[in-house]
Design a protein around this motif. Sequence first.
Motif: not given
Length: 149
Positions: A123-149
Motif C-alpha cells: 500500500t502506498y501513500l504519497e503526500t505533499d510536503g517533505g520529511h515533516i511531522w505533518r506527513n508522519w501524523r497522516i501516515y500513522l492515521s492511515e496505517f493504524t486502522p489497517l492493523l489486525f483486520k
Amino acid sequence: MEGSFETAFPDVVKFIEKTYRVKKDKAHRAIAGLSMGGFHSLFISINNPDLFGYIGLFSAAVDQQQKDPNGFPNIYADRNKKIDALFAKKPTLFWIGIGKTDFLIKNNNDLRAYLDSKGHKYTYLETDGGHIWRNWRIYLSEFTPLLFK
C-alpha cells in the motif's frame, strides 16, 4: 548503523511476550517507523520474515548498507533477496508513505520499482510536503486502522 539494534530486536519481542499478555504470533504483531525508524523497521522485518504481519515505512531511509565494520552479522546485505523472502511469507500489510518533496523519495521510489518488478503487493501513500511531522501524523492515521483486520 552497525546492526546491533536489528540483531537484538527479536529479544525485545520475546521480552514483551514474556512480560505482557499479548497474542504471540505474526498476525498480531506490527512494526513501523519514520525516517531512520523506518530503516530499522524495514531491516528488522526483512531479517525476521516470520515476526511481523504488518510493516509500515513512513518517509523511511530504505537504502541498504554494504559493510559491517563491527563484526555483527551483515543484516544489511542482500536487501532485495530478503524482501523476496519476506513476501514469500505473505505479510498482511506492507505500507509505504512518503512526501513528494521528501529527500528520501527517490530511494522509496526505487524500492517501489523493485516491489513492482517482483509483483509484491504493498500500500502506498504519497503526500505533499517533505520529511515533516505533518506527513508522519497522516501516515500513522492511515496505517493504524489497517492493523489486525
